[in-house]
Design a protein around this motif. Structure first.
Motif, PDB file in Angstrom:
ATOM      1  N   ILE A 101      35.249  72.646  -5.603  1.00  0.00           N
ATOM      2  CA  ILE A 101      35.269  71.361  -4.891  1.00  0.00           C
ATOM      3  C   ILE A 101      36.724  70.932  -4.797  1.00  0.00           C
ATOM      4  N   GLU A 103      39.076  68.002  -4.299  1.00  0.00           N
ATOM      5  CA  GLU A 103      39.153  66.540  -4.240  1.00  0.00           C
ATOM      6  C   GLU A 103      40.422  66.175  -3.471  1.00  0.00           C
ATOM      7  N   VAL A 213      30.776  65.877  -0.821  1.00  0.00           N
ATOM      8  CA  VAL A 213      29.925  66.665  -1.721  1.00  0.00           C
ATOM      9  C   VAL A 213      29.290  65.813  -2.821  1.00  0.00           C
ATOM     10  N   ASP A 214      29.997  64.776  -3.285  1.00  0.00           N
ATOM     11  CA  ASP A 214      29.418  63.929  -4.342  1.00  0.00           C
ATOM     12  C   ASP A 214      28.243  63.134  -3.813  1.00  0.00           C
ATOM     13  N   SER A 378      30.824  75.462  -1.796  1.00  0.00           N
ATOM     14  CA  SER A 378      32.054  74.712  -2.067  1.00  0.00           C
ATOM     15  C   SER A 378      31.891  73.320  -1.467  1.00  0.00           C
ATOM     16  N   GLY A 379      32.829  72.428  -1.761  1.00  0.00           N
ATOM     17  CA  GLY A 379      32.676  71.060  -1.257  1.00  0.00           C
ATOM     18  C   GLY A 379      33.989  70.314  -1.202  1.00  0.00           C
ATOM     19  N   THR A 381      35.621  66.133  -1.096  1.00  0.00           N
ATOM     20  CA  THR A 381      35.389  64.692  -1.211  1.00  0.00           C
ATOM     21  C   THR A 381      36.680  64.043  -1.702  1.00  0.00           C
ATOM     22  N   ALA A 384      35.588  63.236  -6.922  1.00  0.00           N
ATOM     23  CA  ALA A 384      34.665  64.158  -7.598  1.00  0.00           C
ATOM     24  C   ALA A 384      34.972  64.290  -9.082  1.00  0.00           C
ATOM     25  N   PHE A 391      28.893  68.761 -11.750  1.00  0.00           N
ATOM     26  CA  PHE A 391      29.116  69.840 -10.789  1.00  0.00           C
ATOM     27  C   PHE A 391      29.173  71.197 -11.489  1.00  0.00           C
ATOM     28  N   LEU A 397      30.278  74.671 -10.095  1.00  0.00           N
ATOM     29  CA  LEU A 397      31.417  74.371  -9.224  1.00  0.00           C
ATOM     30  C   LEU A 397      32.542  73.735 -10.032  1.00  0.00           C
ATOM     31  N   VAL A 399      36.147  71.533 -10.101  1.00  0.00           N
ATOM     32  CA  VAL A 399      36.766  70.478  -9.296  1.00  0.00           C
ATOM     33  C   VAL A 399      38.281  70.629  -9.385  1.00  0.00           C
TER      34      VAL A 399
END
Length: 906
Positions: A101, A103, A213-214, A378-379, A381, A384, A391, A397, A399
């Motif tokens: 992820i 951030e 994603v969050d 994956s993400g 935001t 996070a 996560f 995942l 962060v």
């Protein structure tokens, strides 16, 4: 003296620092290729994509292609959009490709960042899904970024609700597909209810990039996605019980706002029982504790929750005579989403709107288990880090906090805490008046529609012009957000999570140009843009001098992430800005988490009306309260997942079995295995192994075989023969039934028989799975009580769910075998009758069409669509339906085609 942990950080850097450091060499290599890639023609960019695809599909790892792919994509974006990605954006793309992820703060260009890993992973030819929080953003991002992908020779698709199946299938076949999390989940469930592979729309679950994603993987993960169908109507009972709740006293129920639960006390049970008996709802002599009262108790509990826990304009709104739920995190309407277990109907009764029937679950999946289907996830935001543990625990995942392109210049002030709500709102109004007077744009955050509208009325009375952004104005969302950065603009928003449109200081040039062109289509676009850009530059300078965007929050949310998202709207791309939270001891979060002690302290300090307490300790205390709520919510989601994991294993088994049947042209073997298993079970039941011949119940076995296999066999005579044991009877039964089914196949034809078997198998699986889901729901609702007997509810649920699944499989085999045993080809006489029915139907349809042409209302004459029912037709016996083709009229006499009536594949 530094602790060991702090010393290690000083020397080696934090884990996040090390990840950033590891990405810098890759960014440098991408930058080194920039001049070479710039020299390529448009066609050469596409040719290079084809070369990369050949390498990826030839076995070369995507990691090895990363530098070249990112360099090619950056140049395509520069040509298509006029945007050259910053180094930090490339870095974000690298972390996304690695399955993390990223951030990234608001305004750092996450939409563009997603194109880099999407392009790289799409080279594998399995499709990439980019997931957004709403349909508007999915369509906007797909339209915007498709220019980049087409510059690279790749296709882009977008998936949205109520899309035609062919178009949706095409969208999923694209290299990169934009869609919402809801639509992806529902398409997965719908695909697993289809009757053939060519009807399915999704393909591989290879790689997904989840935007916000969050919001998607945490906030929305508390409730599963459910496809449901109507059950029996109980609307009268909801209306009846709703009348009694306002007559209760405070002592009749317990309200626990922390866990969002409302329950009757012992006095409350007696009170409601007395009211229900007097009204005749409870029959004489019956109490709420009797088994016959279960339904009434359930409805009474839901009515209580509807009144005490769900509030209009906060948890839902009434729109077009319907209850529409409000997402507590994004402030958006959740059209089409309904609360389960009769709670939605209880709210409809409370508000006096038409009560829609309760639904039964046909298929369901949690977001956690849907997104864990992907090979890689994956993400992105802006917030996070506070949920990093969840996560890692649920989705594996990591962060990574990506540094901003320019340093953050926003000033985050300490919270101001007032004793009462009135004092707080008076201070909020004064702060807005001051900032508005000096031309500073203000974004005012509220936690509910009700509070945003109350504040709007206060600003109206004060004569301050403003915009309101909440679920009622969601259609104008992008326009309102785009205007929020203009000098002196005041915007009240219920929540800014995942809005997807940046607040740019001075306003949004693109939206201003679009509006000006819409107002004057004859205007010269270039001249218009030049004039608007000049005005914008002056407006931006004025806002910068006034201090940038001022984010003013009127309450703390129960989640720190939501507060951080609101705060992050200010200070975009190194702009100046300011954020400040105004709180009172009457706010929900303060009230629930022990404001009494703070109130006592403030009283002893002798605080005057209108004074605020401002101290870092207050901020820390609030953050601890929020962390407690977040921890509890994490536990709720984790518990939901543990229970769903049990069902998920079963779901995968059922869905893979369905897929195997749909993929196979030879399902006869599956049907035969089921039949042989049924025979094994019957023989074991009536002729148990190691039992004496005198203990065999061959007469009952003969009856069971006649019922389950549709064959009358002399089993008692077989068993009476010398030397015949259980195995011999089993072999004779298998031989007889195999010969019987081979005879049927000869009558139907092999191809027709395969189609019949496939249809019966799929229908039976779907029906049994639905019944099983309902049983599991009931088990889930009561298994918690096992805790009182010192037994672990989850272990009990696992054990019983497995036993229920075994029972479902046994029942499935028996049903399929029974249905296949009863089917038979049509006789010549029945075929002629079906033909006559078809001709009669055609004539009636012609008559119906001419009637409709003459009839202004378009109403069909009574009985126009009804035909005669086939002789011997039995609703519950497929063997009596004959063998109509899918487009023949249904033998039940409804007048519909067989495929739309009794032959429909459910």
């Amino acid at each position: 003296m530094l602790g060991l942990g702090n010393l290690a950080k000083k020397v080696f850097g934090t884990p996040n620092d090390r990840k950033i450091k590891s990405a810098r060499p890759l960014v440098a290599q991408i930058n080194a290729l920039e001049a070479e890639v710039k020299a390529r023609s448009d066609q050469e960019l596409i040719d290079f994509t084809r070369a990369l695809q050949a390498r990826a599909q030839g076995g070369e790892s995507l990691d090895a292609l990363l530098v070249e792919a990112f360099a090619n994509c950056r140049e395509a974006a520069r040509r298509a959009l006029g945007l050259r990605a910053f180094d930090t954006q490339l870095m974000g793309g690298i972390f996304l490709h690695q399955g993390n992820i990223a951030e990234m703060k608001t305004g750092e260009g996450k939409t563009l960042v997603a194109t880099f890993p999407a392009y790289l992973n799409a080279l594998a030819g399995k499709g990439v899904h980019i997931v957004t929080v709403n349909d508007y953003l999915a369509k906007r991002d797909a339209e915007w970024m498709s220019k980049v992908f087409s510059q690279l020779g790749m296709t882009t698709g977008v998936v949205y609700p109520f899309q035609e199946d062919g178009e949706k299938r095409q969208a999923y076949r694209a290299d990169v597909t934009y869609a919402t999390n809801n639509e992806l989940g529902f398409d997965y469930l719908r695909d697993n209810m289809k009757s053939s592979v060519d009807q399915m729309v999704q393909r591989d679950h290879f790689y997904a990039i989840v935007d916000e994603v969050d919001s998607i993987l945490i906030d929305e993960a508390r409730t599963p996605l459910i496809i449901s169908g109507p059950s029996q109507d109980r609307s009268e009972l909801y209306v009846t019980l709703d009348q009694f709740i306002p007559r209760l006293n405070d002592a009749d129920f317990n309200l626990d706002e922390k866990s969002r639960n409302a329950t009757f006390t012992e006095e409350g049970n007696e009170h409601i029982e007395r009211l229900l008996s007097e009204a005749g709802v409870l029959p004489p002599g019956q109490t709420l504790y009797d088994p016959e009262s279960t339904t009434i108790v359930h409805h009474a509990n839901q009515a209580l929750r509807a009144h005490k826990l769900f509030h209009r304009d906060q948890n839902y709104i009434v729109k077009d005579n319907e209850i529409v739920l409000i997402d507590e995190f994004t402030g958006r309407m959740m059209k089409g989403r309904r609360l389960s277990d009769g709670l939605h109907q209880a709210i409809e009764a409370k508000e006096g709107v038409p009560i829609q029937p309760e639904n039964v679950t046909l298929a369901s999946v949690t977001f956690q288990n849907y997104f864990r289907l992907y090979d890689k996830l994956s993400g992105m935001t802006g917030t996070a880090a506070t949920e990093a543990e969840e996560f890692a625990d649920i989705y594996s995942l990591g962060v990574v906090e990506v540094p901003t392109n320019r340093p953050i210049a926003r000033v985050d002030e300490h919270d101001r805490v007032y004793r009462t709500g009135d004092e707080k709102y008076a201070a909020v109004l004064e702060a807005i008046r001051e900032s508005h007077a000096k031309g500073q744009p203000i974004l005012v955050g509220t936690t509910s529609i009700e509070k945003s509208e109350m504040l709007s009325q206060m600003l109206d009375q004060a004569g301050i012009p403003h915009n309101v952004l909440n679920a009622r104005q969601h259609e104008q969302e992008a326009y309102i957000v785009a205007e929020a950065g203009k000098p002196g603009a005041v915007t009240i928003a219920t929540n800014m999570a995942g809005r997807g449109t940046d607040i740019q200081l001075g306003g949004n040039v693109e939206i201003k140009v679009m509006q000006a062109l819409a107002a004057d289509p004859e205007a010269n676009p270039d001249e218009l843009r030049a004039r608007i850009e000049a005005e914008h530059a002056a407006d931006k300078q004025a806002v910068l001098e006034a201090g940038g965007l001022f984010v003013l929050a009127t309450e703390r949310h129960e989640s720190r992430r939501i507060d951080n998202q609101l705060r992050g709207r200010s200070g975009r791309q190194g702009d100046p800005g300011r954020s400040l939270f105004f709180l009172s001891l009457e706010d929900d979060l303060m009230r629930i988490f022990g404001s009494e002690r703070l109130d006592a302290v403030l009283s002893r300090l002798g605080m005057k009306d209108g004074e605020a307490i401002v101290h870092p300790w207050v901020n820390k205390s609030l953050e601890r309260a929020q962390a407690k709520v977040e921890g509890r919510n994490f536990d709720i989601r984790k518990q939901l997942l543990k229970f769903d994991d049990v069902m998920n294993d079963q779901r995968k088994a059922v869905f893979s079995q369905r897929r195997e049947i749909m993929d196979s042209d030879e399902v006869g073997e599956i049907a035969q295995d089921m039949r042989h298993q049924v025979i094994d079970d019957l023989v074991d039941q009536y002729m148990p192994p190691r039992a004496y011949a005198e203990q065999w119940d061959t007469a009952e076995l003969q009856k069971a075989v006649a019922e389950k296999l549709n064959m009358n066999l002399p089993i008692p005579e077989w068993a009476a023969e010398d030397g015949v044991d259980q195995a011999a009877v089993r072999e004779r039964l298998i031989a007889a039934t195999d010969a019987y089914m081979a005879e049927k196949e000869a009558g139907f034809g092999a191809e027709t028989m395969r189609q019949i078997e496939k249809q019966i198998l799929l229908q039976a699986i779907d029906q049994k799975w639905r019944d099983h889901l309902l049983t599991l729901e009931h088990l889930r609702s009561v298994v918690g009580f096992r805790g009182y007997a010192q037994r672990d509810p989850l272990s009990e649920y696992k054990t019983e769910a497995f036993q229920l699944f075994e029972t479902m499989l046994d029942s499935l085999r028996a049903d399929v075998t029974q249905q296949l045993g009863r089917i038979r080809p049509l006789t010549e006489e029945e075929r002629e009758q079906m033909l006559r029915q078809y001709q009669q139907q055609q004539a009636q349809q012609q008559s119906q069409m001419s009637t409709r042409h003459d009839d202004a209302d378009g109403a069909a004459p009574d009985g126009a669509s009804v035909t005669a029912q086939a002789t011997g037709f039995d609703e519950n016996d497929p063997a009596s339906w004959g063998n109509p083709s899918r487009n023949d009229p249904c033998p039940c006499g409804s007048g519909k085609k067989f495929k739309h009536c009794h032959g429909q594949l459910t």
